[in-house]
Scaffold this motif. Structure first.
Motif, PDB file in Angstrom:
ATOM      1  N   UNK A 272      12.629   8.287  -6.948  1.00  0.00           N
ATOM      2  CA  UNK A 272      10.946   8.808  -6.022  1.00  0.00           C
ATOM      3  C   UNK A 272      10.505   7.479  -6.101  1.00  0.00           C
ATOM      4  N   UNK A 273       9.657   7.646  -5.069  1.00  0.00           N
ATOM      5  CA  UNK A 273       9.035   6.576  -4.638  1.00  0.00           C
ATOM      6  C   UNK A 273       7.436   6.791  -4.723  1.00  0.00           C
ATOM      7  N   UNK A 274       6.788   5.892  -4.427  1.00  0.00           N
ATOM      8  CA  UNK A 274       4.954   5.225  -4.280  1.00  0.00           C
ATOM      9  C   UNK A 274       4.707   4.453  -3.602  1.00  0.00           C
ATOM     10  N   UNK A 275       3.899   4.500  -2.975  1.00  0.00           N
ATOM     11  CA  UNK A 275       2.840   3.532  -2.650  1.00  0.00           C
ATOM     12  C   UNK A 275       1.707   3.459  -2.934  1.00  0.00           C
ATOM     13  N   UNK A 276       2.184   1.650  -3.354  1.00  0.00           N
ATOM     14  CA  UNK A 276       0.799   1.494  -3.925  1.00  0.00           C
ATOM     15  C   UNK A 276       0.086   0.099  -2.553  1.00  0.00           C
ATOM     16  N   UNK A 277      -1.425   0.264  -2.324  1.00  0.00           N
ATOM     17  CA  UNK A 277      -2.037  -0.368  -1.901  1.00  0.00           C
ATOM     18  C   UNK A 277      -2.716  -1.286  -2.847  1.00  0.00           C
ATOM     19  N   UNK A 278      -2.911  -2.878  -1.967  1.00  0.00           N
ATOM     20  CA  UNK A 278      -3.762  -3.548  -3.523  1.00  0.00           C
ATOM     21  C   UNK A 278      -5.363  -3.403  -3.274  1.00  0.00           C
ATOM     22  N   UNK A 279      -5.926  -4.559  -3.752  1.00  0.00           N
ATOM     23  CA  UNK A 279      -7.434  -5.007  -4.150  1.00  0.00           C
ATOM     24  C   UNK A 279      -7.484  -6.164  -3.160  1.00  0.00           C
ATOM     25  N   UNK A 280      -9.004  -6.504  -3.117  1.00  0.00           N
ATOM     26  CA  UNK A 280      -9.114  -7.635  -3.390  1.00  0.00           C
ATOM     27  C   UNK A 280      -9.266  -8.877  -3.853  1.00  0.00           C
TER      28      UNK A 280
END
Length: 849
Positions: free
Chosen positions: A811-819
């Protein structure tokens, strides 16, 4: 393009302000934006033309003949509609809550893996308040947008400035005269990504073979220069000029002439004289060459071009195996003061294409092993950071491909820098897909796209073919011929090559016309019988139309994944055979990554990697074609042996296929030798029933490959360990194994970074994979039902669904960074399994691609 340095402008206040050092500043303008969407409320009715098993179902061409108004009158109406829309809309939304965002950014993080026709469509607004640094206040200032989807109308401090139409080309916003240097300023961007048949590609979303997506999805830059400056090649709008244009002549291993044309403009208040200095260096070998022009005058408001030449003895040539690059610094001087400086990397190479000898790079024959790529990710659409682009292209190079066709539009500028660096040759297309509008507005915009694409990307050594053709469209012959002429106007000389379609044409004039389609496997090219040709797509529709047996993912199981690999192997071998040699110079799979079409709510699983960037068996087939002994830059190729088999209880086949670049493979089951054998060497045969998958891995259809697979027959399944040992010249060089998984026991997390960790810029995103493993760590590959629940703490956010059903045990997710840089803790839970946790750290991106 990726900027290689950040400079500080120092002003000397005179009649015209010249800086003493570092006169050009390029700063990221990606942060502190706000966004407000106004979504279209009418439902898009999908024109589901691409269905069934027919090979012809892929063709969905549309030719329209809209009222032939003048470009000026249509442009006035387009601007008028945007201005009216702004007047009606902005007063309503101005004081409402806006979302704070960083760029690149999609208007909406899509909830569905493939939103199809439900992708965000409509109007959205972006706005940003900014002040001008004190040391910029006598500079020429502009904001560069690398791309925004699709019609961008710009206001600064409430005043309309300009409109740009087209979602794939850059544009520049002038600030001088619109901003108050002593106050806070505001830029507002009104974006409209609804259908527009006057702007390429022109195809309505309801019948499009990919998705337009949304947002200011590429980088923005604040650029400060002196009033006398090197122009931007797109903004300058000069045929075969503007900016710094680098070409090469008389290229060999002994010497190369580098021709450099520089355009300088004087936007100051007086006339001045200047000298242009070119410096080329090879920092690795501490070599440097330079040349200075004669002094020349530029009157106020005038731009001039200066041509210079530097000859390099024994140059380090650029190629996929050795992507050597030089540093070019262009400087403008005025009476001992540095006025402007532009730095870029260049690569020296010689191209030739012929029907008799095929493709040669630097006078050496080279078969193009290519693939196609769309620039998108699930959930975030086209809004990929430069780091995410790098990870995608690194995957392509590691898979064994030396060429990528950037379907079906110019990609992000960082892509070309990365391809230059990694050694990936590029086919660079204009925006277009199965649509042609006979209106002069549309055709003129196509010609504009050709010019803008070439002006933006012409100095990249990776670009070897320029697709000045609307993909799979049926324009009239004169238009195609004119398109090739426009392209050659922009890049004179004999080291520039156009390519394009010949569908439904009697006459075209491409340097490399594409092979056509014969139903199902023929690839004729008869329109230009004296020209070389290229198979720019293969491996999908010919194997069963929209129900192609190539279209599989992990959830379909190992037999389906093996079929995917066989389809690519069978046709790749065919195209490398005598029927197509040497007049066909190479081929490109459709496609590398699984993708998104508007016709299907599921993903289109045509690739050798899925949308989560997990490899299929086909990935390893192509990787096995890399040399085991000759390094290719960034491919990390070594001797390899990959068992294309999960070795589970569901295994019903009695054959085992191993993809390897070794001389021999020994196959063991639970420690007992089954067989040691050479690669397959059987004869080429017809595919068979292409609706049902033909006769996969029959021991043949591989003699034209660099490294045929190894097919072991009559292997009876029993649980345990299957091991392949690879030999070269009798010496053991590699091994791999698969183990029958037992009962599910735990979860295990990995971050898919390709060596480039998550960048703390508020936009970068990586995939996190959760594997269901047994007690020994083997993936439980047959599990397509377990749901995994993900959580994230720290300096990252999940931008995909948090509860995900596994496909083939993952199972896969996509995570995004913050600044903010720092730790990110990811946890995964599933019923009855041991929980997994993973900590990663986001960092500042210091890589120069």
């Amino acid at each position: 393009m990726k900027r290689f340095s950040i400079s500080i402008v120092l002003l000397i206040i005179t009649q015209i302000a010249f800086s003493q050092t570092e006169p050009r500043t390029v700063l990221s303008f990606n942060h502190s934006w706000e966004m407000f969407p106004i979504e279209k409320t009418t439902e898009i009715k999908i024109k589901n033309a691409r269905v069934g098993t027919s090979f012809q179902a892929q063709f969905n061409q549309e030719v329209v003949d809209l009222k032939n108004e003048s470009q000026d009158s249509i442009a006035r109406k387009e601007i008028g509609d945007a201005v009216k829309g702004f007047a009606d809309e902005y007063s309503i939304i101005k004081a409402l809550p806006w979302e704070k965002v960083s760029l690149p950014h999609p208007v909406r993080y899509e909830k569905n893996l493939n939103p199809a026709g439900n992708q965000f469509t409509g109007i959205c607004y972006y706005r940003k308040q900014f002040t001008v640094p004190v040391n910029f206040r006598n500079c020429k200032l502009s904001i560069q947008f690398e791309g925004a989807m699709q019609t961008a109308s710009i206001w600064i401090n409430g005043k309309f400035v300009m409109q740009h139409r087209g979602g794939y080309t850059p544009f520049m916003i002038p600030l001088n005269g619109y901003i108050d240097p002593n106050a806070t300023n505001e830029i507002i961007v009104r974006l409209d990504n609804t259908d527009d048949k006057n702007t390429p590609p022109g195809k309505p979303l309801a019948s499009l073979g990919f998705l337009y997506w949304s947002g200011i999805y590429r980088d923005t830059w604040l650029i400060a220069t002196n009033p006398v400056y090197i122009t931007d090649p797109v903004e300058a709008n000069t045929v075969a000029g503007g900016g710094v244009f680098v070409r090469y002549e008389n290229v060999s291993v002994n010497a190369a002439d580098i021709l450099i044309k520089t355009q300088v403009k004087n936007d100051g208040i007086s006339d001045h004289s200047f000298v242009i200095k070119q410096i080329i260096s090879n920092p690795k070998e501490k070599q440097q060459w330079q040349v200075s022009s004669e002094r020349f005058d530029i009157e106020q408001g005038v731009q001039k071009e200066v041509e210079q030449k530097i000859t390099i003895a024994k140059p380090k040539l650029w190629s996929p195996d050795a992507p050597n690059r030089y540093l070019l610094i262009t400087e403008v001087w005025n009476k001992g003061q540095l006025v402007d400086r532009l730095t870029q990397r260049i690569g020296i190479r010689k191209l030739s294409f012929s029907r008799k000898e095929g493709f040669k790079l630097n006078d050496q024959p080279l078969w193009i092993v290519g693939t196609n790529r769309h620039q998108d990710h699930p959930f975030i659409g086209n809004a990929l950071s430069d780091a995410a682009q790098y990870r995608d292209l690194k995957r392509i190079k590691e898979a064994g491909f030396n060429f990528v066709r950037l379907a079906h539009y110019p990609h992000d500028p960082s892509v070309y820098d990365i391809c230059d660096s990694l050694g990936i040759m590029v086919g660079n297309p204009i925006p277009g897909w199965q649509f042609f509008n006979k209106n002069k507005v549309f055709t003129d915009r196509v010609f504009r796209d050709i010019r803008d694409m070439i002006r933006r990307d012409r100095n990249h050594p990776s670009v070897i073919m320029w697709e000045a053709s609307l993909n799979e469209s049926y324009p009239y012959d004169e238009f195609r011929i004119k398109s090739a002429e426009v392209a050659h106007e922009e890049y004179p000389g004999d080291n520039f090559f156009t390519c394009g379609d010949t569908y439904a044409a009697k006459k075209t004039n491409w340097d490399v016309p594409f092979c056509g389609w014969g139903d199902p496997f023929g690839r004729p090219q008869n329109v230009q019988p004296e020209a070389p040709s290229f198979v720019r797509e293969y491996g999908d529709y010919e194997f069963g139309g929209a129900e192609s047996t190539t279209r599989v993912n992990r959830s379909h199981g190992e037999k389906a994944l093996l079929q995917n690999a066989w389809n690519f192997q069978w046709e790749h071998n065919l195209l490398r055979g005598p029927e197509y040699q040497p007049w066909t110079i190479g081929d490109a799979t459709w496609a590398f990554f699984d993708g998104f079409e508007v016709f299907d709510k599921n993903t289109s699983d045509w690739g050798v990697m899925d949308v989560y960037r997990l490899p299929k068996f086909g990935f390893y087939f192509f990787r096995s074609q890399l040399s085991p002994t000759r390094p290719s830059a960034a491919a990390e190729n070594t001797p390899m042996a990959y068992i294309a088999n999960w070795w589970t209880s569901a295994n019903s086949a009695d054959k085992v296929v191993v993809f390897s670049n070794c001389d021999e493979i020994a196959l063991y089951l639970n420690g007992k030798l089954i067989s040691k054998q050479k690669p397959d060497s059987g004869k080429d045969t017809p595919y068979g029933d292409f609706y049902k998958g033909g006769n996969p891995f029959d021991g043949g259809n591989c003699i034209h490959l660099d490294h045929p697979p190894f097919t072991f027959n009559k292997v009876n399944w029993q649980p345990g360990e299957l091991k392949a040992v690879g030999y070269i010249k009798g010496k053991k060089v590699t091994s791999s194994k698969v183990i029958t998984p037992s009962a599910p026991n735990k979860l295990s997390l990995t971050a898919d970074t390709k060596g480039l960790g998550l960048v703390a810029d508020g936009a970068d995103a990586i995939f996190i994979h959760a594997e269901i493993q047994d007690v020994s760590g083997s993936i439980v590959l047959l599990d397509n039902e377990t749901e995994v629940d993900f959580t994230v703490e720290g300096n990252g956010v999940i931008v995909s669904p948090k509860i995900v059903k596994v496909r083939g045990g993952i199972a896969s997710i996509l995570i995004r960074s913050t600044e903010q840089t720092g730790p990110i803790v990811i946890k995964a839970t599933a019923k009855g399994l041991k929980t997994a946790a993973l900590t990663i750290t986001s960092k500042t991106d210091t890589r120069n691609y």
